[in-house]
Scaffold this active site. Structure first.
Site, mmCIF file in Angstrom:
data_model
loop_
_atom_site.group_PDB
_atom_site.id
_atom_site.type_symbol
_atom_site.label_atom_id
_atom_site.label_comp_id
_atom_site.label_asym_id
_atom_site.label_seq_id
_atom_site.Cartn_x
_atom_site.Cartn_y
_atom_site.Cartn_z
ATOM 1 N N CYS A 38 47.245 -17.742 -25.910
ATOM 2 C CA CYS A 38 46.988 -18.350 -24.600
ATOM 3 C C CYS A 38 45.925 -19.429 -24.694
ATOM 4 C CB CYS A 38 46.579 -17.291 -23.586
ATOM 5 S SG CYS A 38 45.154 -16.306 -24.098
ATOM 6 N N ASN B 150 51.248 -10.872 -28.153
ATOM 7 C CA ASN B 150 50.752 -11.851 -29.131
ATOM 8 C C ASN B 150 49.433 -11.449 -29.792
ATOM 9 O OD1 ASN B 150 49.542 -12.304 -26.589
ATOM 10 N ND2 ASN B 150 49.051 -14.415 -27.126
ATOM 11 N N TYR B 151 48.525 -10.842 -29.014
ATOM 12 C CA TYR B 151 47.313 -10.226 -29.561
ATOM 13 C C TYR B 151 47.201 -8.854 -28.908
ATOM 14 C CZ TYR B 151 45.893 -14.530 -31.824
ATOM 15 O OH TYR B 151 45.840 -15.640 -32.649
ATOM 16 N N GLU C 176 53.334 -25.329 -20.965
ATOM 17 C CA GLU C 176 52.909 -24.473 -22.067
ATOM 18 C C GLU C 176 53.987 -24.430 -23.148
ATOM 19 O OE1 GLU C 176 50.526 -20.283 -22.564
ATOM 20 O OE2 GLU C 176 52.095 -20.367 -21.036
ATOM 21 N N GLU D 25 45.158 -12.721 -16.639
ATOM 22 C CA GLU D 25 44.969 -13.781 -17.627
ATOM 23 C C GLU D 25 46.362 -14.310 -17.951
ATOM 24 O OE1 GLU D 25 44.278 -14.721 -22.194
ATOM 25 O OE2 GLU D 25 43.176 -12.947 -21.512
ATOM 26 N N LYS E 167 50.154 0.083 -20.670
ATOM 27 C CA LYS E 167 51.539 -0.267 -20.974
ATOM 28 C C LYS E 167 51.522 -1.502 -21.862
ATOM 29 C CE LYS E 167 55.667 -2.551 -19.374
ATOM 30 N NZ LYS E 167 55.665 -3.381 -20.595
#
Length: 476
Positions: A279, A148-149, A379, A245, A171
């Site tokens: 996130c 995502n980032y 989430e 994270e 990776k």
């Protein structure tokens, strides 16, 4: 040298596997990557551990120079990288290059503070003795980065790890393999010594085998809670450190005295940017009863200004989600919430590109929500803003803390002193006042509960990538 990964004849002769990255833009194949084998993993570990012996002796000033040159090299390919990001993850082209600005900010800050952060700790004089503590590199660090980032999350650990004298194996997600290659190429262009930074394209099995190797000293992972648990299981019994994270269900509280226009602008952007796939996106907001209706009205108007469409169109402000299954998951959460009494305020037909079975999903704002709904507790990772009315600060704090996650939390108010008092009661790794969804590299990035463990960035970020070594010298 530590014991290697145990290889069998079959492991050494794995058949070549080609991995396709499918674009959310139109379902086409962006790139095809040949996955590395377990034999490649074994070789990479050997090379990294050997290279680290010399790298740790390289003066910090030289390590700083390599890192800064690599960032400059990466930025020199900004237009190409922006286009690749749009194709791989669907981020609108008008925003795609901004990720590299964040990469530069974080990397240069970590370079700037590295000398102070890595300086030996001197102790008070003691007659007849010299005592101090140095920060020693761990060895080889394995960084597993998400899609995502992809550049920001990776750089958080890559730069301080290299500055501290570690070697790095990277990776990336199967959705963003080109990002790993671009980072690797940037360090080659910077002249970094061979094998100090490597990237591998791995399947899940070989990723777990690498994590279980005794030749890895630290693992950094950014991703889902489920995958984080897999990382912990793979590392169990090997005693190297792990930084995780994981997920978030980040809340915002808009107080009655907030600057309403600024609060709306920040919260909506924090919920919708990158199609909500962050996130630390705002995934639930609690608004004081006194201004609830006005907040909702302004937020709906702003959300309806978004342009959903191909991320390659310069007018697009909301791109597709990463894949159709992700959009389906969000649609199901919205459906369940409305069946339980939530009210959806955005008409999907206002966003013609939004279609069932595709990654294209209209943004949504929900009211009349509560914590019996998954949309408020699980989430979402999509462009949805659920808004719950609250009648007191105590109610807001209770609801904000009613979560298995604890990454960030935000309060919007014109009374910063009162906000700080609220922040001291809120369970989160980062507490914002009048902003959200941003990482300041001078502050530690960390989460609590199921949002993970460990921390990156800031001076403290070097602590997770080094170990203390005490010197106790008696004279005479």
């Amino acid at each position: 040298m530590s014991q290697p990964v145990h290889l069998t004849i079959s492991d050494m002769h794995e058949a070549e596997v080609i991995q396709n990255t499918v674009s959310p833009v139109d379902g086409s194949v962006v790139t095809s990557i040949s996955l590395n084998t377990l034999a490649d993993v074994d070789q990479a570990l050997d090379f990294a551990n050997l290279a680290q012996l010399a790298w740790r002796q390289t003066p910090l000033a030289q390590r700083q120079e390599y890192c800064l040159k690599a960032i400059d090299a990466l930025l020199s390919h900004q237009d190409m990288i922006a286009s690749e990001l749009s194709w791989m993850i669907g981020r609108p082209i008008k925003y795609a290059a901004k990720e590299l600005a964040g990469v530069a900010e974080r990397a240069r800050h970590m370079v700037k503070i590295s000398e102070k952060a890595l300086t030996p700790i001197s102790l008070p004089r003691k007659k007849g003795f010299t005592r101090y503590i140095t920060r020693e590199p761990l060895g080889t660090v394995f960084v597993v980065a998400p899609w995502n980032y992809p550049y920001l999350t990776a750089i958080n650990s890559i730069i301080p790890a290299l500055l501290a004298g570690n070697c790095v194996i990277l990776k990336h997600s199967s959705q963003t393999p080109l990002c790993a290659d671009r980072l690797h190429q940037a360090f080659i262009e910077a002249g970094l010594p061979k094998d100090v930074f490597q990237c591998l394209h791995l399947n899940h099995k070989n990723t777990e085998r690498l994590i279980a190797s005794e030749r890895i000293q630290h693992v950094v992972f950014t991703g889902s809670v489920k995958s984080g648990a897999c990382i912990e299981r793979a590392a169990a019994g090997h005693f190297h450190s792990i930084g995780l994270e994981l997920g978030g269900k980040d809340p915002a509280y808009v107080c009655a005295d907030a600057n309403l226009d600024e609060a709306v602008a920040n919260v909506v952007d924090g919920a919708m940017f990158n199609s909500g796939q962050s996130c630390c996106a705002i995934e639930r907001v609690y608004v004081d009863d006194e201004i609830h209706d006005a907040f909702v009205e302004k937020a709906i108007a702003l959300i309806n200004e978004y342009q959903l469409g191909s991320p390659l169109d310069p007018d697009t402000t909301l791109g597709p989600m990463v894949r159709a299954s992700a959009a389906d998951f969000v649609r199901q959460q919205i459906r369940e919430a409305t069946e339980q009494g939530a009210i959806a305020h955005v008409v999907e037909s206002n966003f013609p590109s939004s279609r069932e079975g595709t990654p294209y999903l209209a943004p949504q704002l929900l009211t009349n929500v509560n914590h019996q709904m998954r949309i408020m507790t699980e989430e979402t990772f999509g462009p949805v803003l659920p808004v719950q009315r609250v009648h007191s600060e105590d109610e807001a704090i209770t609801l904000m803390n009613d979560s298995e996650y604890g990454l960030t939390a935000s309060v919007f108010t014109t009374n910063p002193k009162q906000a700080i008092k609220l922040g001291e009661q809120i369970e989160a790794g980062t507490f914002f006042v009048n902003r959200c969804d941003y990482l300041d590299p001078a502050l530690a990035w960390t989460g609590i509960k199921h949002s993970g463990k460990g921390y990156s960035l800031s001076q403290l970020g070097f602590e997770t990538l080094t170990r203390p070594k005490s010197f106790h010298i008696k004279h005479g």
